[in-house]
Every structure is written in C-alpha cells, then in structure tokens.
Design an enzyme around this catalytic site. Structure first.
Site, mmCIF file in Angstrom:
data_model
loop_
_atom_site.group_PDB
_atom_site.id
_atom_site.type_symbol
_atom_site.label_atom_id
_atom_site.label_comp_id
_atom_site.label_asym_id
_atom_site.label_seq_id
_atom_site.Cartn_x
_atom_site.Cartn_y
_atom_site.Cartn_z
ATOM 1 N N HIS A 148 0.836 -1.200 0.000
ATOM 2 C CA HIS A 148 0.000 0.000 0.000
ATOM 3 C C HIS A 148 0.873 1.253 0.000
ATOM 4 O O HIS A 148 0.683 2.164 -0.816
ATOM 5 C CB HIS A 148 -0.913 -0.019 1.226
ATOM 6 C CG HIS A 148 -1.612 1.268 1.511
ATOM 7 N ND1 HIS A 148 -2.960 1.466 1.259
ATOM 8 C CD2 HIS A 148 -1.159 2.454 2.021
ATOM 9 C CE1 HIS A 148 -3.289 2.693 1.606
ATOM 10 N NE2 HIS A 148 -2.212 3.310 2.072
ATOM 11 N N GLU A 149 1.834 1.306 0.917
ATOM 12 C CA GLU A 149 2.686 2.496 1.025
ATOM 13 C C GLU A 149 3.545 2.705 -0.220
ATOM 14 O O GLU A 149 3.731 3.831 -0.681
ATOM 15 C CB GLU A 149 3.569 2.397 2.268
ATOM 16 C CG GLU A 149 2.805 2.465 3.581
ATOM 17 C CD GLU A 149 1.957 3.715 3.707
ATOM 18 O OE1 GLU A 149 2.367 4.772 3.171
ATOM 19 O OE2 GLU A 149 0.875 3.644 4.308
ATOM 20 N N HIS A 152 1.955 4.475 -3.170
ATOM 21 C CA HIS A 152 1.976 5.942 -3.125
ATOM 22 C C HIS A 152 3.209 6.475 -3.846
ATOM 23 O O HIS A 152 3.150 7.493 -4.540
ATOM 24 C CB HIS A 152 2.006 6.426 -1.671
ATOM 25 C CG HIS A 152 0.719 6.270 -0.926
ATOM 26 N ND1 HIS A 152 -0.502 6.635 -1.450
ATOM 27 C CD2 HIS A 152 0.464 5.794 0.329
ATOM 28 C CE1 HIS A 152 -1.452 6.397 -0.559
ATOM 29 N NE2 HIS A 152 -0.899 5.883 0.515
ATOM 30 N N GLU A 221 -5.942 7.077 -0.791
ATOM 31 C CA GLU A 221 -5.855 5.934 0.114
ATOM 32 C C GLU A 221 -6.625 4.738 -0.437
ATOM 33 O O GLU A 221 -6.162 3.599 -0.350
ATOM 34 C CB GLU A 221 -6.366 6.319 1.495
ATOM 35 C CG GLU A 221 -5.508 7.333 2.227
ATOM 36 C CD GLU A 221 -4.079 6.869 2.431
ATOM 37 O OE1 GLU A 221 -3.860 5.651 2.584
ATOM 38 O OE2 GLU A 221 -3.171 7.723 2.432
#
Length: 305
Positions: A148-149, A152, A221
């Site tokens: 997920h991170e 970004h 997100e």
C-alpha cells in the site's frame, strides 16, 4: 535487480481516476496560488519584493525538504538489511513484484501501529513502519501494508500531496506577515484595508486548499489499497491488517496518538486522540468500512478469475 532500475513505470495497476484527480487538484491549487499571490501584490503594493521572496523560498523549502521534515517529525530511522532483515526482505519482494527501485527502509520507535511513505519520487522515496506495527502484524499483513505504502511512491501521489499542501502553509505564513508588518500602525487607509483583507483572503485560500487536499487524500488511500491488493493478489491480508491496526488504535495512550495525529495525511491509517475528533469530519482517510468493502469486492473478483 529492482533496486537499480531507473524507469519510473512499475507493475502497480495504473489508476486513471487518481491521475485525473491529482492533475485537477494541482491545476486548481496552482490557480489558487496565482490568485493568492496576485491579491497580495495588489493589497501590499509596497511589499512586493518581500512577498515574492517569501513565497519563492517557502515553495522551494516545501518541495525539497518537507518529506525529510515529515520523516524526522515521525521519528523515522533508516535501517540496514542487517538491522531489519525481515523488513528488508518484504520490501525486496514487493519491489520484485512491482518492478520498481527499492526505497530507503526505516523504522520509527512508536507503539502506534502504523506506516508511511515520503519522497518526491522513486529515487528519494522512504518507507517506514513503526515498531508497534512490526509487533502486531503477521508477515502477509505487513506485506499488504508495505505494498500500500509503496504504491503511493509508484503513483507519485506523495509528491503531489506535498506540493498541494504548500498553499495552506503559505496562506498562514502570509497572514502573520500582514499582521506583524506594521500595517496596523499606519494611518494610510489603504494599509488599514489591507490589514483587514489579507487575513480574510488567506483564511479563504487556506479553507479551499485544505478541502482540495482532503478530497484527494481520501481517494488516494482507496487507490493505494486497490493497487496493493491487485499487486499482491491477497486483498484479505490487507483487510486483516486494516482491521487490526484500526482496532489497536483504541488501546494506544492518548498522548501517543496526539503526537501522531498531525501527520495523519502520511499514515497508513489515521490516528485520532478521541472518537469525537473534528479530524473525523474532515479526515485524510476514507472510513474503515469503505476500505474493507472495496477490498471485499476485489477479493470476490479475484476469486472468480
């Protein structure tokens, strides 16, 4: 080797919705920035060199140093493979899956179970997890959070959020400049009008930029959850991590949550010092229910394939 790859493209699923929202936000923020500086130049005609100097210096500082300042503020400490072999191994697997350069890897000494990514691009990217997160998550859950991170970074929305948040900082700074520049001591009626209008205009600019960045933040997100689930093929692991992290927040001491709360835009999951926090009304993140519902749909779709 993924760590030496120079291309900016990765195997993270492209997100046209995110790209469109980032472009729209940057256009509107840029337009707002031009209008804001223009109004200041008109209202504070004799101070235009100072205005241009301050805005220029702040923009450079915000773009080049804000990610480092944020990482420092959240206590990130870069770690080597020898210091954190399992964490580095997980990051390596995600880099191989995504075919992207390896970011710097860091750990923050905090019991708040969370993670974040910073950096203007892949070459300056840093991914950090807290010690509280490492203690609580299973390996597959940690992989989902890190995926997920790192999405970004791959989608460059970290850099966009950094630049987009600049105008709110600038508006607050220019309000202070107007209030302490001596305008209030002048008998000139124009200066008196400027003293009233500059804080009003600054406040309006801050509100608009704040709302724009919050809308983008909530969408990014969801986009990161979606990209991570598709990359790893295990949306259930990410859903489990989200549920566990959100549930653990209620057990964290209030003083620790208050330290983390100013950086909510960067965190994997928001930290709130109270359930009635105003931050929940203007949150940087979608609700846990929205995130879990999206992951459930992805899980069902992958199961049907």
């Amino acid at each position: 080797m993924s760590g030496t790859r120079s291309s900016s493209r990765s195997r993270y699923a492209p997100d046209r919705g995110l790209a469109t929202r980032m472009a729209t936000t940057m256009f509107l923020i840029g337009l707002l920035y031009v209008v804001f500086v223009g109004v200041l130049l008109v209202l504070l005609r004799g101070s235009w060199p100072v205005i241009l100097l301050i805005t220029g210096a702040l923009f450079v500082g915000q773009f080049w140093f804000s990610d480092r300042i944020a990482a420092l503020g959240m206590g990130a400490r870069e770690v080597t493979r020898e210091q954190a072999p399992e964490l580095h191994g997980t990051v390596d697997r995600i880099c191989a899956l995504a075919d992207m350069p390896k970011p710097k890897v860091a750990i923050a000494e905090s019991d708040v179970p969370n993670a974040f990514a910073t950096g203007r691009g892949e070459r300056t990217a840093l991914v950090c997890v807290t010690t509280g997160l490492l203690r609580r998550l299973e390996p597959e859950e940690l992989e989902g959070v890190l995926a997920h991170e790192m999405s970004h970074v791959a989608h460059r929305d970290v850099a966009v959020m950094t630049v987009a948040s600049f105008l709110g900082v600038l508006a607050g700074m220019m309000t202070r400049v107007a209030l302490y520049s001596g305008l209030g001591r002048s008998r000139d009626s124009t200066a008196g009008i400027a003293l009233i209008l500059v804080p009003v205009v600054s406040a309006a600019v801050y509100v608009v930029s704040f709302l724009l960045t919050r809308v983008l933040s909530r969408y990014r997100e969801l986009a990161a959850d979606r990209a991570a689930a598709l990359l790893t093929g295990r949306p259930s692991a990410l859903a489990s991590a989200l549920t566990k992290v959100s549930g653990e927040m209620a057990r964290i001491p209030t003083k620790d949550l208050r330290k983390a709360e100013p950086y909510n835009a960067f965190w994997f999951a928001p930290a709130f010092s109270s359930r009635e926090s105003l931050s929940r009304l203007l949150s940087t993140h979608p609700t846990l229910e929205q995130r879990l519902e999206q992951l459930a749909r992805i899980s069902a779709r992958l199961g049907e394939a």
